[in-house]
Design a protein around this motif. Sequence first.
Motif, short mmCIF file in Angstrom:
data_model
loop_
_atom_site.label_atom_id
_atom_site.label_comp_id
_atom_site.label_asym_id
_atom_site.label_seq_id
_atom_site.Cartn_x
_atom_site.Cartn_y
_atom_site.Cartn_z
N ALA A 189 -54.95 59.85 46.41
CA ALA A 189 -54.03 60.67 45.60
C ALA A 189 -54.40 62.14 45.70
O ALA A 189 -53.52 63.01 45.76
N GLU A 190 -55.69 62.42 45.75
CA GLU A 190 -56.15 63.81 45.91
C GLU A 190 -55.68 64.37 47.25
O GLU A 190 -55.26 65.53 47.33
N ASP A 191 -55.72 63.55 48.28
CA ASP A 191 -55.23 63.98 49.59
C ASP A 191 -53.73 64.31 49.54
O ASP A 191 -53.28 65.27 50.16
N PHE A 192 -52.97 63.52 48.78
CA PHE A 192 -51.55 63.82 48.61
C PHE A 192 -51.35 65.15 47.91
O PHE A 192 -50.43 65.91 48.25
N CYS A 193 -52.21 65.46 46.95
CA CYS A 193 -52.11 66.76 46.27
C CYS A 193 -52.33 67.89 47.26
O CYS A 193 -51.63 68.91 47.21
#
Length: 82
Positions: free
Chosen positions: A28-32
């Motif tokens: 999810a952090e990568d998506f951010c």
Amino acid sequence: MPDKPDPMAIPETPGSKLLDVCDRLSEAEDFCRAIFMAAAGLGDSGNTAVFQSLADIAKAKIRRSITELYEIRDDAEYQPRS
């Protein structure tokens, strides 16, 4: 007919479940990061700033959650068992 558990499968431990959650949060952090970078291509500095601010806020919350999960895992590993 229900599937039988694989006798060769390694049973999940609470620690491994926490690591799985950390992995999902890292994704999810990568998506951010991707949202932040994609916002730069919007061409409107106002819209760009809004999306980048939201992505930064989400990333900070995810990072804090990951840190807390690692702390929980570490605390659980060092608790004496009775």
